[in-house]
Design an enzyme around this catalytic site. Structure first.
Site, PDB file in Angstrom:
ATOM      1  N   ASP A  13       0.866  -1.179   0.000  1.00 47.43           N
ATOM      2  CA  ASP A  13       0.000   0.000   0.000  1.00 47.43           C
ATOM      3  C   ASP A  13       0.902   1.228   0.000  1.00 47.43           C
ATOM      4  OD1 ASP A  13      -2.394   1.553   0.219  1.00 47.43           O
ATOM      5  OD2 ASP A  13      -1.920   1.876   2.321  1.00 47.43           O
ATOM      6  N   SER A  14       0.291   2.357  -0.289  1.00 51.17           N
ATOM      7  CA  SER A  14       1.045   3.610  -0.229  1.00 51.17           C
ATOM      8  C   SER A  14       1.469   3.921   1.210  1.00 51.17           C
ATOM      9  CB  SER A  14       0.190   4.751  -0.777  1.00 51.17           C
ATOM     10  OG  SER A  14      -1.049   4.791  -0.099  1.00 51.17           O
ATOM     11  N   TYR A  45      -0.486   8.512  -2.493  1.00 55.04           N
ATOM     12  CA  TYR A  45      -0.459   8.254  -3.931  1.00 55.04           C
ATOM     13  C   TYR A  45      -1.645   8.950  -4.619  1.00 55.04           C
ATOM     14  CZ  TYR A  45       2.986   4.368  -3.632  1.00 55.04           C
ATOM     15  OH  TYR A  45       4.112   3.596  -3.444  1.00 55.04           O
ATOM     16  N   GLY A  46      -2.700   9.181  -3.836  1.00 52.02           N
ATOM     17  CA  GLY A  46      -3.973   9.636  -4.408  1.00 52.02           C
ATOM     18  C   GLY A  46      -3.919  10.975  -5.118  1.00 52.02           C
ATOM     19  N   CYS A  76      -3.668  -0.811  -2.187  1.00 49.13           N
ATOM     20  CA  CYS A  76      -3.938   0.599  -2.487  1.00 49.13           C
ATOM     21  C   CYS A  76      -4.897   0.711  -3.676  1.00 49.13           C
ATOM     22  CB  CYS A  76      -2.614   1.286  -2.804  1.00 49.13           C
ATOM     23  SG  CYS A  76      -2.780   3.013  -3.199  1.00 49.13           S
ATOM     24  N   ASN A  77      -6.032   1.354  -3.457  1.00 50.87           N
ATOM     25  CA  ASN A  77      -7.015   1.512  -4.536  1.00 50.87           C
ATOM     26  C   ASN A  77      -6.460   2.368  -5.665  1.00 50.87           C
ATOM     27  OD1 ASN A  77     -10.203   0.838  -3.605  1.00 50.87           O
ATOM     28  ND2 ASN A  77      -8.659   0.866  -2.011  1.00 50.87           N
ATOM     29  N   THR A  78      -5.705   3.403  -5.305  1.00 48.25           N
ATOM     30  CA  THR A  78      -5.151   4.296  -6.329  1.00 48.25           C
ATOM     31  C   THR A  78      -4.185   3.520  -7.225  1.00 48.25           C
ATOM     32  OG1 THR A  78      -5.311   6.076  -4.698  1.00 48.25           O
ATOM     33  CG2 THR A  78      -4.000   6.514  -6.655  1.00 48.25           C
ATOM     34  N   GLU A 156      -6.542   8.941   9.637  1.00 46.53           N
ATOM     35  CA  GLU A 156      -5.212   8.814  10.256  1.00 46.53           C
ATOM     36  C   GLU A 156      -5.129   9.583  11.573  1.00 46.53           C
ATOM     37  OE1 GLU A 156      -1.891   9.066   7.584  1.00 46.53           O
ATOM     38  OE2 GLU A 156      -2.727   7.494   6.312  1.00 46.53           O
ATOM     39  N   CYS A 188     -11.238   3.078  -1.173  1.00 44.43           N
ATOM     40  CA  CYS A 188      -9.973   3.580  -0.618  1.00 44.43           C
ATOM     41  C   CYS A 188      -9.662   2.771   0.637  1.00 44.43           C
ATOM     42  CB  CYS A 188     -10.102   5.066  -0.271  1.00 44.43           C
ATOM     43  SG  CYS A 188      -8.637   5.746   0.530  1.00 44.43           S
ATOM     44  N   THR A 189      -8.366   2.506   0.828  1.00 43.15           N
ATOM     45  CA  THR A 189      -7.943   1.681   1.961  1.00 43.15           C
ATOM     46  C   THR A 189      -8.455   2.179   3.309  1.00 43.15           C
ATOM     47  OG1 THR A 189      -5.929   3.020   1.880  1.00 43.15           O
ATOM     48  CG2 THR A 189      -5.805   0.781   0.975  1.00 43.15           C
ATOM     49  N   HIS A 190      -8.537   3.513   3.447  1.00 45.41           N
ATOM     50  CA  HIS A 190      -8.871   4.083   4.756  1.00 45.41           C
ATOM     51  C   HIS A 190     -10.362   4.052   5.089  1.00 45.41           C
ATOM     52  CE1 HIS A 190      -4.877   5.589   4.106  1.00 45.41           C
ATOM     53  NE2 HIS A 190      -4.845   6.202   5.266  1.00 45.41           N
TER      54      HIS A 190
HETATM   55  N1  DGL Z   1      -3.992   3.895  -0.152  1.00 43.86           N
HETATM   56  C1  DGL Z   1      -4.653   4.950  -0.887  1.00 43.86           C
HETATM   57  C2  DGL Z   1      -5.860   4.351  -1.628  1.00 43.86           C
HETATM   58  O1  DGL Z   1      -6.424   3.348  -1.249  1.00 43.86           O
HETATM   59  C3  DGL Z   1      -5.075   6.079   0.021  1.00 43.86           C
HETATM   60  C4  DGL Z   1      -3.929   6.914   0.531  1.00 43.86           C
HETATM   61  C5  DGL Z   1      -3.120   7.569  -0.569  1.00 43.86           C
HETATM   62  O2  DGL Z   1      -3.613   8.529  -1.195  1.00 43.86           O
HETATM   63  O3  DGL Z   1      -2.023   7.102  -0.815  1.00 43.86           O
HETATM   64  O4  DGL Z   1      -6.259   4.888  -2.625  1.00 43.86           O
END
Ligand code: DGL
Length: 266
Positions: A13-14, A45-46, A76-78, A156, A188-190
């Site tokens: 993940d990012s 990463y987003g 990571c979804n992005t 976070e 998104c992961t969060h």
């Molecule tokens: N992990 C990113 C996602 O799931 C969220 C955090 C980021 O922007 O890196 O898209």
């Protein structure tokens, strides 16, 4: 896929958010060991460009491959949105799973859900990866997509509920509330950490779809099909981070509700 059952699963993940995927994988596949890579030095990463996200994703998969993982999950979804097919082409012999297809495929089994919301980072939404994948399955779907960039820092900070959280949810999702959805994909992961707050915001009337859960199920299927489930001893989980292990440990506790060991700086 490397067909050695004892090898760990790699998740990248990012940053720390991919621990929502880690948690689902551990729940479903407790006999597996996991090597988690969080690119905490380069998160988020987003808000980055496609080229940069691909370069970082390639570096992450290369590192996990060098550690001998039997499969990689891009939590990571992005990165799943813009780099999955790129890294799959770079590693044709490694099973690499993203988080988008599993939930999209699940929706195939639920044709009654027609009006679908998707929320994610700026890049995830701008890439249209979810929207295109959903429409490929069912051109009749009514899709509403919205980027919610403040959700990541909110989570976070541990603000999973309360006044500030409710205000920010309302700021992003009021249009979706005005014309009700059948289901909402937390892209998104969060966002699974905001699941209850979002569910309550919609008065419990919208089905909340968690990509982490569906991705873990997909991983279990792939390992089963390839007879690659671990059936022997497992090594301890390890966490690799590109920035300070201490701050990762702290936020990881928020996500997992427990302390973690074996955090290494790489
Ligand atoms: N992990 C990113 C996602 O799931 C969220 C955090 C980021 O922007 O890196 O898209």
């Amino acid at each position: 896929m490397l067909f050695s059952n004892h090898n760990p699963i790699g998740i990248f993940d990012s940053g720390v958010g991919g621990l929502t995927v880690f948690a689902e994988v551990k729940k479903l596949l407790p006999e597996e060991s996991v090597f988690y890579l969080g690119d905490t030095a380069r998160v988020p990463y987003g808000s980055k460009s496609v080229d940069v996200i691909r370069r970082y994703s390639l570096a992450n998969v290369s590192m996990l491959a060098a550690l001998g993982v039997k499969a990689v999950v891009i939590a990571c979804n992005t990165a799943s949105a813009v780099a999955l097919s790129f890294v799959q082409q770079c590693f044709p012999n490694l099973e690499i799973i993203g988080v988008i297809d599993p939930v999209v495929n699940y929706l195939r089994t639920r044709p009654e859900l027609k009006r679908i919301g998707v929320i994610g980072t700026n890049m995830t939404i701008a890439s249209k990866a979810y929207q295109n994948a959903l429409l490929k399955n069912d051109a009749e779907l009514d899709i509403v997509a919205k980027s919610c960039p403040l959700f990541v820092p909110l989570v976070e900070e541990g603000l999973f509920e309360g006044e500030i959280t409710e205000k920010i949810i309302d700021m992003y999702l009021s249009a979706m509330k005005a014309k009700p959805l059948d289901a909402l994909i937390l892209g998104c992961t969060h966002y699974p950490m905001l699941r209850k707050a979002v569910y309550d915001y919609f008065g419990g009337k919208v089905e909340i779809l968690d990509t982490a859960f569906h991705t873990a199920k997909k991983l279990a299927e792939v390992l089963t099909e390839n007879s690659a489930l671990n059936c022997g001893q497992k090594e301890p989980d390890r966490f690799f981070v590109t920035d300070s292990p201490d701050s990762f440990r702290l936020t990881a506790e928020l996500f997992l509700g427990r302390k973690i060991e074996n955090v290494f700086h790489v």
